[in-house]
Write a protein that holds these residues in place. Structure first.
Motif: not given
Ligand code: ZN
Length: 484
Positions: A122-125, A155-157, A200-201, A235-236
Motif C-alpha cells: 500500500x503506497x501512502x498518500x 494524502x492530505x497535508x 484509506x487516507x 475510511x481508515x
C-alpha cells in the motif's frame, strides 16, 4: 454487500488472468498459519483456482483424483507478506523523480515486492488518485503480469507540507496531496476522496521546518476534522507524526494507524496511557534511518536486485535522499536514536499498539522494495519481538488495515499467496530470507526472470515515459503539464 460484490469481481478477473487451471497438493512442509497458532509440522494443502481449498496434517487431506503433487518435505511454508506503508512509483534506482512515475514503473516496484515475498503493498498518500484508481482497476482486470497487489491511500497535508524533501518533488507536480488549512477544507477534501470510493487516507502533521523553513504544522482541529469525517465514510486514517507531542495528539484524536516511531526522545506515561486506551494500529517504519546492510559486507540477498553501479552508489552515500557513506563513523545522534528505539519500541507494544509491517521504501535505493521488509522484520526481532508475533504483524494483521479477508493466512478459502522457505522463520526471522519460491494466487512467480530484469544497469526511462503517455492517461491534464 458492496465490498463482497467487488471482491467477487476481483476473484473472477484474477482467476482468468493467472491462476493455474489444475489442482495441486503441496505436501510435507511445515505450515505456518499466520495467526500465531502452532505450525503444522508435516502438513498438506490443496490449491484450486488460486485458492486454498483444504489444509491440515499430511494424511488428513484427501486430494481429488488427478491432482498434481508437489513434495515440500524439509521446507517451511508461510503466508505472503503484506506491507501497509511504502512509496511507489518515483524510484528509478539510477534516477528518482516525477518523470519515473508511469504504470510500468509502478508495476516494476510491485514486482520487486513480490520477488521478496509480498502479496500486497500500500503506497501512502503519494499518488494522483485518478492514476491510482485506474492502475488498481487494470491490475484487478488482469492486465499486468503477476506482482504484489496495489493498494493506495489518499494524502492530505498543510499547504507546502507533507512528504519529505525528496518525495514532495514527485507529489507536488502531480498534485498528489490534498492541501488543507482549515477544518472546513479538511471535511470538503475528505468528502471528495470518499466520493471516489477511496477507503484509506493519510495525513502528515509535520511542519518540516528544518528542510523548508517556517511551514505550518497541521493543527489538531484540522486533523480531528479529517479523522471524524473519514470515519463517517468508513475510511481508515493513517497519521504521519514523528515527535511525542504529535503522536499523543493524533492517537488521542482517534487515528486508526499511527505512522512512525518517536526516535528523538523517550516515550512517557501519558503517551502509554493514550496507547492503552486507543490501541491503534502502528506502522513503525524504522529501517530507513538505518545504515544499509550493504555496509556490512557482501549481501547477495540485496545485491541480486540492484545494478552494480547502484550498489556502489549506496555504499558511497550517493543516494537521492541524502545518506551517509558506509565509511562514515556512527555519530552521537545515531547512538541516541538506537538507545531511544530500544527503550520505546517494547513500550509501544506492551501498551497495546498493534504493529503492522510497513517500510517507507521508495525514497532511497538503500532501503528499497522487498528487501526493506526483511530488514524491518529483523529490527523487530532485535528489539525483542518473537518470530511468531513478527509473522502475525507481517501477514494476517495487515489485512485488517487493508480491509481484505482473502489473504494473509494459510487457511481454507484464502488465496494461495505463500512463500516456500528453505529454513524455519520461527527459529529466526532471518530465515524468511531463505526463499525457495513465491506463489501468488496459486501461481509460482518467475523469480529468475525478474531478478535478471532488476539487475539491468540502466532502463531507458524517457522511452518508457513517452510510451506510457501515448498508451495511457495517467494524470489529469493540468498536473501532466506541470510534470513536463
Ligand atoms: Zn512514508
Amino acid at each position: 454487500m458492496q465490498t463482497r460484490t467487488w471482491l467477487l469481481v476481483v476473484a473472477i478477473a484474477s482467476a482468468a488472468a493467472n491462476a493455474q487451471p489444475r489442482t495441486v497438493v503441496y505436501e510435507g512442509a511445515r505450515l505456518i498459519i499466520g495467526d500465531a497458532s502452532p505450525p503444522i509440522e508435516s502438513g498438506a494443502f490443496i490449491v484450486q483456482n488460486g485458492h486454498i481449498t483444504a489444509i491440515g496434517p499430511r494424511g488428513s487431506i484427501h486430494a481429488p483424483a488427478g491432482a498434481a503433487r508437489i513434495d515440500l518435505t524439509g521446507k517451511t511454508v508461510m503466508p505472503a507478506l503484506n506491507n501497509i506503508h511504502l512509496h511507489i512509483g518515483y524510484e528509478g534506482f539510477v534516477s528518482w523523480g516525477v518523470e519515473n512515475h508511469t504504470p510500468e514503473n509502478v508495476l516494476d516496484h510491485l514486482e520487486r515486492e513480490a520477488f521478496y515475498g509480498a502479496g500486497t503493498a500500500m503506497t501512502m498518500g503519494d499518488q494522483p488518485l485518478a492514476f491510482a484508481i485506474r492502475f488498481q482497476q487494470d491490475q484487478l482486470a488482469g492486465k499486468f503480469p503477476p506482482a504484489a497487489r496495489f493498494f493506495f491511500a489518499a494524502g492530505m497535508a498543510p499547504p507546502g507540507g507533507g512528504p519529505d524533501a525528496l518525495l514532495i518533488q514527485g507529489t507536488t507536480p502531480l498534485h498528489a496531496v490534498h492541501e488543507v488549512s482549515t477544518p472546513a477544507e479538511a471535511v470538503q477534501a475528505v468528502r471528495e476522496i470518499a466520493g471516489l470510493k477511496v477507503k484509506q487516507v493519510k495525513f502528515w502533521v509535520d511542519n518540516r521546518d528544518n528542510a523548508r523553513g517556517g511551514m505550518k504544522k497541521m493543527p489538531p482541529e484540522v486533523y480531528s476534522a479529517i479523522i471524524q469525517e473519514a470515519h463517517q465514510h468508513g475510511m481508515i486514517v493513517h497519521a504521519h507524526a514523528t515527535n511525542l507531542q504529535d503522536q499523543k495528539g493524533v492517537v488521542q484524536a482517534g487515528v486508526d494507524v499511527l505512522v512512525h516511531t518517536v526516535m528523538a526522545e523517550k516515550v512517557d506515561d501519558e503517551f502509554l496511557a493514550i496507547l492503552k486506551d486507543k490501541k491503534p494500529y502502528w506502522a513503525p517504519v524504522m529501517g530507513l534511518g538505518d545504515r544499509s546492510e550493504l555496509c556490512d559486507g557482501l549481501n547477495p540477498f540485496i545485491e541480486q536486485v540492484l545494478p552494480d553501479s547502484v550498489v556502489e552508489d549506496i555504499k558511497a552515500g550517493r543516494t537521492w535522499l541524502p545518506s551517509s557513506p558506509c565509511a562514515a563513523p556512527a555519530n552521537a545522534q545515531f547512538a541516541r536514536r538506537e538507545e531511544n528505539l530500544k527503550y520505546n519500541f517494547p513500550k509501544y507494544l506492551a501498551a497495546g499498539a498493534r504493529i503492522v509491517l510497513s517500510t517507507d521504501a521508495g525514497v532511497s535505493a538503500k532501503y528499497a522494495y522487498g528487501f526493506a521488509e526483511h530488514h524491518e522484520m529483523r529490527m523487530y526481532a532485535n528489539l525483542g519481538m518473537a518470530p511468531a508475533q513478527i509473522i502475525v504483524a507481517a501477514t494476517s494483521r495487515p489485512t485488517e488495515v487493508l480491509r481484505i479477508q482473502d489473504t494473509g493466512m494459510l487457511a481454507k478459502g484464502k488465496r494461495a499467496d505463500f512463500l516456500v522457505l528453505n529454513a524455519n522463520p520461527l527459529d529466526n526471522i532471518r530465515n524468511a530470507r531463505e526463499i525457495d519460491a513465491v506463489y501468488l494466487y496459486g501461481a509460482k512467480l518467475d523469480r529468475e526472470t525478474l531478478r535478471a530484469k532488476f539487475k539491468q544497469a540502466v532502463v531507458d526511462r524517457d522511452a518508457l515515459a513517452a510510451k506510457s503517455k501515448k498508451d495511457y492517461v495517467p494524470h489529469p491534464p493540468s498536473s501532466r503539464k506541470a510534470a513536463e
